[in-house]
Design a protein around this motif. Sequence first.
Motif, PDB file in Angstrom:
ATOM      1  N   PRO A 217       0.878  -1.572   0.106  1.00  0.00           N
ATOM      2  CA  PRO A 217       0.025   0.003   0.066  1.00  0.00           C
ATOM      3  C   PRO A 217       0.796   1.340   0.049  1.00  0.00           C
ATOM      4  N   THR A 218       2.095   1.227   0.777  1.00  0.00           N
ATOM      5  CA  THR A 218       2.653   2.489   0.694  1.00  0.00           C
ATOM      6  C   THR A 218       3.829   2.314  -0.401  1.00  0.00           C
ATOM      7  N   GLY A 219       3.779   1.476  -1.382  1.00  0.00           N
ATOM      8  CA  GLY A 219       4.923   1.274  -2.420  1.00  0.00           C
ATOM      9  C   GLY A 219       4.615   2.237  -3.503  1.00  0.00           C
ATOM     10  N   LYS A 220       5.379   2.505  -4.572  1.00  0.00           N
ATOM     11  CA  LYS A 220       5.104   3.425  -5.756  1.00  0.00           C
ATOM     12  C   LYS A 220       4.370   2.708  -6.622  1.00  0.00           C
ATOM     13  N   SER A 221       3.421   3.557  -7.307  1.00  0.00           N
ATOM     14  CA  SER A 221       2.435   3.114  -8.082  1.00  0.00           C
ATOM     15  C   SER A 221       2.738   3.514  -9.508  1.00  0.00           C
ATOM     16  N   ILE A 222       1.950   3.066 -10.300  1.00  0.00           N
ATOM     17  CA  ILE A 222       2.307   3.355 -11.707  1.00  0.00           C
ATOM     18  C   ILE A 222       2.435   4.793 -12.116  1.00  0.00           C
ATOM     19  N   GLU A 223       1.295   5.372 -11.398  1.00  0.00           N
ATOM     20  CA  GLU A 223       0.911   6.874 -11.432  1.00  0.00           C
ATOM     21  C   GLU A 223       2.092   7.671 -10.690  1.00  0.00           C
ATOM     22  N   ASN A 224       2.873   7.189  -9.710  1.00  0.00           N
ATOM     23  CA  ASN A 224       3.948   7.891  -9.076  1.00  0.00           C
ATOM     24  C   ASN A 224       5.202   7.499 -10.019  1.00  0.00           C
ATOM     25  N   LEU A 225       5.329   6.531 -10.684  1.00  0.00           N
ATOM     26  CA  LEU A 225       6.616   6.477 -11.484  1.00  0.00           C
ATOM     27  C   LEU A 225       6.272   7.499 -12.700  1.00  0.00           C
ATOM     28  N   ILE A 226       5.345   7.573 -13.312  1.00  0.00           N
ATOM     29  CA  ILE A 226       4.910   8.548 -14.322  1.00  0.00           C
ATOM     30  C   ILE A 226       5.203   9.787 -14.050  1.00  0.00           C
ATOM     31  N   THR A 227       4.715  10.221 -12.832  1.00  0.00           N
ATOM     32  CA  THR A 227       4.900  11.584 -12.385  1.00  0.00           C
ATOM     33  C   THR A 227       6.651  11.888 -12.111  1.00  0.00           C
ATOM     34  N   GLU A 228       7.204  11.030 -11.632  1.00  0.00           N
ATOM     35  CA  GLU A 228       8.743  10.973 -11.287  1.00  0.00           C
ATOM     36  C   GLU A 228       9.469  11.271 -12.611  1.00  0.00           C
ATOM     37  N   ILE A 229       8.967  10.409 -13.595  1.00  0.00           N
ATOM     38  CA  ILE A 229       9.634  10.297 -14.775  1.00  0.00           C
ATOM     39  C   ILE A 229       9.572  11.617 -15.378  1.00  0.00           C
ATOM     40  N   GLN A 230       8.413  12.283 -15.385  1.00  0.00           N
ATOM     41  CA  GLN A 230       8.142  13.531 -16.055  1.00  0.00           C
ATOM     42  C   GLN A 230       8.892  14.641 -15.579  1.00  0.00           C
ATOM     43  N   LYS A 231       9.267  14.529 -14.261  1.00  0.00           N
ATOM     44  CA  LYS A 231       9.885  15.707 -13.674  1.00  0.00           C
ATOM     45  C   LYS A 231      11.337  15.498 -14.345  1.00  0.00           C
ATOM     46  N   LYS A 232      11.899  14.510 -14.734  1.00  0.00           N
ATOM     47  CA  LYS A 232      13.281  14.382 -15.131  1.00  0.00           C
ATOM     48  C   LYS A 232      13.287  14.769 -16.715  1.00  0.00           C
ATOM     49  N   ILE A 233      12.127  14.943 -17.529  1.00  0.00           N
ATOM     50  CA  ILE A 233      12.466  14.715 -18.918  1.00  0.00           C
ATOM     51  C   ILE A 233      11.916  16.329 -19.551  1.00  0.00           C
ATOM     52  N   ALA A 234      12.679  16.634 -20.516  1.00  0.00           N
ATOM     53  CA  ALA A 234      12.078  18.093 -21.298  1.00  0.00           C
ATOM     54  C   ALA A 234      10.722  17.660 -22.233  1.00  0.00           C
ATOM     55  N   ASN A 235      11.140  16.693 -23.030  1.00  0.00           N
ATOM     56  CA  ASN A 235      10.003  16.421 -23.895  1.00  0.00           C
ATOM     57  C   ASN A 235       9.039  15.416 -23.503  1.00  0.00           C
ATOM     58  N   LYS A 236       8.065  15.757 -22.781  1.00  0.00           N
ATOM     59  CA  LYS A 236       6.940  15.319 -21.854  1.00  0.00           C
ATOM     60  C   LYS A 236       5.971  14.665 -22.887  1.00  0.00           C
ATOM     61  N   ASN A 237       5.983  15.422 -24.119  1.00  0.00           N
ATOM     62  CA  ASN A 237       4.929  15.063 -25.173  1.00  0.00           C
ATOM     63  C   ASN A 237       5.163  13.312 -25.563  1.00  0.00           C
ATOM     64  N   VAL A 238       6.562  13.508 -25.959  1.00  0.00           N
ATOM     65  CA  VAL A 238       6.838  11.848 -26.446  1.00  0.00           C
ATOM     66  C   VAL A 238       6.492  10.633 -25.332  1.00  0.00           C
ATOM     67  N   PHE A 239       6.753  11.232 -24.054  1.00  0.00           N
ATOM     68  CA  PHE A 239       6.495  10.097 -22.963  1.00  0.00           C
ATOM     69  C   PHE A 239       4.980   9.807 -22.966  1.00  0.00           C
ATOM     70  N   PHE A 240       4.330  11.044 -23.272  1.00  0.00           N
ATOM     71  CA  PHE A 240       2.854  11.012 -22.925  1.00  0.00           C
ATOM     72  C   PHE A 240       2.259   9.939 -24.082  1.00  0.00           C
ATOM     73  N   GLN A 241       2.916   9.901 -25.169  1.00  0.00           N
ATOM     74  CA  GLN A 241       2.282   9.355 -26.590  1.00  0.00           C
ATOM     75  C   GLN A 241       2.500   7.763 -25.993  1.00  0.00           C
ATOM     76  N   LYS A 242       3.883   7.712 -25.398  1.00  0.00           N
ATOM     77  CA  LYS A 242       4.081   6.112 -25.275  1.00  0.00           C
ATOM     78  C   LYS A 242       3.052   5.671 -24.118  1.00  0.00           C
ATOM     79  N   ILE A 243       2.789   6.365 -22.966  1.00  0.00           N
ATOM     80  CA  ILE A 243       2.285   6.072 -22.098  1.00  0.00           C
ATOM     81  C   ILE A 243       0.614   5.479 -22.406  1.00  0.00           C
TER      82      ILE A 243
END
Length: 255
Positions: A217-243
Amino acid sequence: MNHVQLEQRFKKIKEAKSSETCLYLEHFKNPVWIARRNPDNYYIVFILSKTGMTECYKNYGNLGFEVLLNCKIFLGKKRQTKNVALISLSDSSLTKSFFLFLESFFYIKDLSKFSDPANIQQYIEEWQELFTGESSLSFEEQVGLWGELFFINKFKNPARVIDKWHGPENKLFDFTSSNFLLDVKTSNQGTSHYFNLDQLRSIYPVYIYTIEVVEEPTGKSIENLITEIQKKIANKNVFFQKIAKTKFLNNLPIS
């Protein structure tokens, strides 16, 4: 920009007073607007500048694309006549997907090309798979996606890894480069995994990244990982399309 902010934008245009014979536009980012035609129908709107256009309509899954000439619109308090392109959603169960599709425009640096309806259609085609109405991810598929995102998130610069990520496209390997192939195997039932025989016949080196997970219950969810990755990248649009291609958004509840 996030889902909550987008929902607030849609709420604002729903409550606005305007004639039902006109589109009421709420600015998003030039040249992208959001609008309503009546209390229940919402649109992404582009004001077109290209001449020689004709009216048209086409479906891309549950997205409708429409070009209207001399459309009556409200820009602020002014009523005007413009040529516009409309993108509408016909399945309310995909509202979250629609928000992400709209949000993707926020991360494109140059939106000037979207004054041409041909370019808008081309962009919709890149996202069409998200709106085909296919089923949500199974539990096993969500575990697999979690593993791929966990692997991506381990890198300080995930953008280079995302470019090589082909898991959402159901390719033979989750990650491919010019000189090696890598597959992420994730399971909550031990570290014994199944392989496609074609994965073992490659002329390139093959690497397997194996993960054993447990529900926590206290672990990282898919949504948590998506949010963390988004914070590290500039081209969020490419990542959005893959998700989008993973169908994960179909699992999200509508708030």
